[in-house]
Design an enzyme around this catalytic site. Structure first.
Site, PDB file in Angstrom:
ATOM      1  N   GLY A 102     -34.885  49.588   4.060  1.00  0.00           N
ATOM      2  CA  GLY A 102     -35.486  49.010   2.860  1.00  0.00           C
ATOM      3  C   GLY A 102     -34.843  47.713   2.441  1.00  0.00           C
ATOM      4  O   GLY A 102     -35.518  46.810   1.905  1.00  0.00           O
TER       5      GLY A 102
ATOM      6  N   THR B 203     -24.995  56.657   7.728  1.00  0.00           N
ATOM      7  CA  THR B 203     -25.945  57.743   7.448  1.00  0.00           C
ATOM      8  C   THR B 203     -25.470  58.979   8.203  1.00  0.00           C
ATOM      9  O   THR B 203     -24.862  58.870   9.286  1.00  0.00           O
ATOM     10  CB  THR B 203     -27.376  57.406   7.915  1.00  0.00           C
ATOM     11  OG1 THR B 203     -27.379  57.230   9.331  1.00  0.00           O
ATOM     12  CG2 THR B 203     -27.903  56.161   7.238  1.00  0.00           C
TER      13      THR B 203
ATOM     14  N   GLU C 297     -47.073  24.211  18.245  1.00  0.00           N
ATOM     15  CA  GLU C 297     -46.853  23.617  19.569  1.00  0.00           C
ATOM     16  C   GLU C 297     -47.408  24.480  20.699  1.00  0.00           C
ATOM     17  O   GLU C 297     -46.793  24.656  21.741  1.00  0.00           O
ATOM     18  CB  GLU C 297     -45.365  23.330  19.788  1.00  0.00           C
ATOM     19  CG  GLU C 297     -44.896  22.110  19.014  1.00  0.00           C
ATOM     20  CD  GLU C 297     -43.649  21.481  19.606  1.00  0.00           C
ATOM     21  OE1 GLU C 297     -43.584  21.354  20.845  1.00  0.00           O
ATOM     22  OE2 GLU C 297     -42.781  21.114  18.828  1.00  0.00           O
TER      23      GLU C 297
ATOM     24  N   ASP D 152     -44.693  19.209  27.241  1.00  0.00           N
ATOM     25  CA  ASP D 152     -43.857  19.764  28.309  1.00  0.00           C
ATOM     26  C   ASP D 152     -42.379  19.503  28.014  1.00  0.00           C
ATOM     27  O   ASP D 152     -41.514  20.334  28.314  1.00  0.00           O
ATOM     28  CB  ASP D 152     -44.217  19.137  29.661  1.00  0.00           C
ATOM     29  CG  ASP D 152     -45.481  19.728  30.269  1.00  0.00           C
ATOM     30  OD1 ASP D 152     -45.955  20.765  29.776  1.00  0.00           O
ATOM     31  OD2 ASP D 152     -45.991  19.136  31.248  1.00  0.00           O
TER      32      ASP D 152
END
Length: 378
Positions: free
Chosen positions: A339, A269, A362, A239
Site C-alpha cells: 500500500g 511480516t 520516440e 537510430d
C-alpha cells in the site's frame, strides 16, 4: 569482446552519478509535483558538461561517444527521468545537424550551444502524424531564398524554452514520406507559438508543449539535406537516439530495484523481513536480471554506432525490451512496497509513472516490434 568499462568511462559514470545523486534527486519530487521546468538543474548539467553531449568537440560540444552517452543517460534517469529527458532533448534536436548538416551549418547552428545554457527542440510529431510520419500536415513552401512553414506540432520537449527548433515539414503532401524535409528554425520568429505545458502523468519535470507555425519564414540555408530527404534524416536520428531512450528505462529500473531491496530488507511480516520470503526474492531476482539484460542490449546498440555500423535492429531491440522491462520492474516495485507504494510520500509510484512514457515516445513498443520484424525479414 570486452564487457569492462575503461577507467575514463568509469570516471564519467561516477561524475554523472554524483550529479544525479547530489543535484537531481534532492529536487526531483518537487519538480514532479509542481511540473515546472528544472532550469537550475539543467544549468548545473551544462556547467558539468552533461548537456550537449552529442555535439562534437570541434563545434563546442562535449563530443562523447555513443557508449559514453548511454552510460551518462542511465545515471541521469536514475536521478529523475523527466530531468534526463530535458537534458537529452538538446542532443535529439541537434542530431540531424550533426549527422546531415554541412560544415557551415554545423559551425553556425551548433557552436553557440557552448556559449551559454540554451535549449533546442526536435519537432516531428503532429496530432495526425505520430507513428504514421508520412501523414505529416505541416507544409514548407519555397519563397525565394526562404521557405514558409505552416502547421502544428505536438508533444514537443522543451518547446517553450527552446531558442532553436529542428522542424520536419512536407514540401508536397502527395509524396507522403518522400516530401518530408528538415529545417532549422532559429530563435522565436514571428508566427511560432508554443502552447501551455501539458499536464502529464509522469516525467513532469520535462516540459511538453504543442507548437503552431503560421507563415514562419526559414532561410533556405537552414534546410538540412535536400528536399524530400527529411524522412531519412529523421529515421537516422532516431537510430542514434534510441539507445539513450532505452537507457532511461535502465536508470528507472535500477532505481526501482534499489528502492525495493532497501525496503524489503527493513519491512517485516510474519516475524521476518519480507526479503526472506521467496515470493519477494523471486520478484527482485527478475528485476535485477532484466535490468542487466536491457543494459547489455543498449550497450551493444550504442557500440555499433561507435563502430560506424548500422544499428536499426539492435536499437529497436534495446528500446522495446528496455521500455517494457522498466514498466514491469517499476510496477513490481510498487507491489513490493504494498500500500505504501501507491502513496506519493514513497519514491516508487513516480518511477512507475515515469516508466510508462518510455513505452510511448520516440516510437511506441508496438512500432519497435514492427521495425524489428521488418528488419528480420529483409
Amino acid at each position: 569482446m570486452e564487457f569492462q568499462l575503461t577507467d575514463n568511462q568509469r570516471a564519467l559514470q561516477e561524475a554523472a552519478r554524483k550529479y544525479a545523486r547530489e543535484v537531481v534527486r534532492p529536487k526531483a519530487a518537487h519538480y514532479d509535483e509542481t511540473a515546472t521546468f528544472p532550469r537550475d538543474l539543467l544549468s548545473t548539467a551544462w556547467e558539468l558538461g552533461l548537456l550537449n553531449m552529442a555535439i562534437p568537440a570541434e563545434y563546442g560540444g562535449v563530443g562523447l561517444s555513443h557508449l559514453e552517452q548511454v552510460i551518462v543517460a542511465e545515471e541521469l534517469s536514475w536521478g529523475c527521468a523527466g530531468v534526463a529527458t530535458s537534458i537529452i532533448a538538446n542532443d535529439l534536436a541537434n542530431l540531424p545537424i550533426i549527422l546531415h548538416g554541412t560544415e557551415e551549418q554545423k559551425k553556425r547552428l551548433l557552436g553557440h550551444f557552448s556559449e551559454r545554457v540554451k535549449f533546442s527542440s526536435f519537432c516531428l510529431t503532429e496530432p495526425e502524424a505520430g507513428s504514421d510520419v508520412a501523414s505529416m500536415q505541416t507544409t514548407a513552401v519555397r519563397d525565394g531564398d526562404h521557405y514558409v512553414l505552416n502547421g502544428a506540432k505536438c508533444f514537443i520537449t522543451n518547446g517553450g524554452q527552446a531558442e532553436q527548433y529542428t522542424v520536419f515539414a512536407t514540401v508536397d503532401k502527395a509524396k507522403k514520406h518522400k516530401g518530408i524535409t528538415c529545417f532549422v528554425v532559429e530563435g522565436r520568429p514571428k508566427g511560432l507559438t508554443p502552447s501551455k505545458h501539458e499536464n502529464k502523468m509522469g516525467q513532469r519535470a520535462s516540459e511538453t508543449v504543442s507548437l503552431t507555425f503560421e507563415d514562419v519564414r526559414v532561410p533556405v540555408a537552414n534546410r538540412i539535406g535536400e528536399e524530400g530527404q527529411g524522412f531519412a534524416v529523421a529515421m537516422s536520428t532516431l537510430d542514434n537516439s534510441r539507445p539513450l531512450t532505452a537507457m532511461f528505462s535502465v536508470g528507472i529500473a535500477r532505481a526501482a530495484l534499489e528502492y525495493s531491496m532497501e525496503y524489503a530488507s527493513q519491512r517485516k511480516t510474519f516475524g521476518k523481513p519480507i526479503i526472506e520470503h521467496q515470493a519477494i526474492q523471486f520478484m527482485i531476482a527478475d528485476m535485477a536480471m532484466n535490468t542487466h539484460a536491457a543494459r547489455m542490449l543498449t550497450y551493444e546498440s550504442a557500440w555499433l554506432l561507435d563502430e560506424g555500423k548500422r544499428n536499426t535492429l539492435q536499437s529497436s531491440y534495446a528500446k522495446c525490451f528496455a521500455a517494457d522491462m522498466a514498466m514491469k520492474v517499476a510496477t513490481d516495485a510498487v507491489q513490493v512496497y504494498g500500500g505504501y507504494g501507491y502513496i506519493k510520500d514513497y519514491p516508487v509510484e513516480k518511477l512507475m509513472r515515469d516508466a510508462k512514457l518510455i513505452q510511448v515516445y520516440e516510437g511506441t513498443s508496438q512500432v519497435q516490434r514492427l521495425v524489428i520484424a521488418r528488419e528480420l525479414f529483409k
